[in-house]
Design a protein around this motif. Structure first.
Motif, short mmCIF file in Angstrom:
data_model
loop_
_atom_site.label_atom_id
_atom_site.label_comp_id
_atom_site.label_asym_id
_atom_site.label_seq_id
_atom_site.Cartn_x
_atom_site.Cartn_y
_atom_site.Cartn_z
N ASP A 164 5.87 5.99 13.19
CA ASP A 164 5.09 6.92 12.71
C ASP A 164 3.73 6.59 13.16
N LYS A 218 6.54 3.14 6.29
CA LYS A 218 6.10 3.98 7.63
C LYS A 218 6.59 2.83 8.73
N ASP A 222 1.07 -1.11 0.18
CA ASP A 222 0.08 0.29 -0.20
C ASP A 222 0.89 1.36 -0.11
N ARG A 223 0.85 2.09 -0.95
CA ARG A 223 1.64 3.25 -1.08
C ARG A 223 1.75 4.24 -0.08
N GLU A 224 0.58 4.24 0.51
CA GLU A 224 0.46 5.24 1.74
C GLU A 224 1.08 4.70 2.89
N ILE A 225 1.21 3.33 3.14
CA ILE A 225 1.88 2.61 4.36
C ILE A 225 3.15 2.39 3.91
N THR A 226 3.66 1.87 2.77
CA THR A 226 5.19 1.58 2.65
C THR A 226 6.17 2.60 2.99
#
Length: 95
Positions: free
Chosen positions: A84, A20, A14-18
């Protein structure tokens, strides 16, 4: 703290989580699935548990034997790791 460079590869990023850094409070049997899922999504997982033999220790990228009831020690660990986000499914970890 232990680090697992040989941990299983990512499957569904998931690009928003990668990239983090996610701290998962508790690494017992019930939390192991959450650790695996977070890794599959691309998060770098940091787990703590009172037991140095916790099942999730083998699933997380990083692990430290810290009891979730030790708030100050957990905060120090999280700050050093530049966490994060924090997740828990351990009822004892929720005030």
């Amino acid at each position: 703290m232990s680090v697992r460079p040989d941990a299983p590869a990512l499957v569904e990023i998931d690009r928003e989580i990668t990239g983090k850094r996610l701290l998962i409070l508790g690494a017992g049997l019930w939390q192991a699935d959450y650790i695996r899922r977070a890794r599959r999504l691309g998060a770098e997982t940091w787990a703590t548990d009172w037991s140095d033999d916790a099942v999730g220790k083998l699933e997380a990228d990083h692990f430290a034997p810290i009891d979730v009831t030790h708030a100050e020690e957990t905060l120090i660990f999280a700050r050093r790791a530049r966490i994060d986000g924090v997740f828990t499914a351990a009822d004892v970890a929720v005030p």
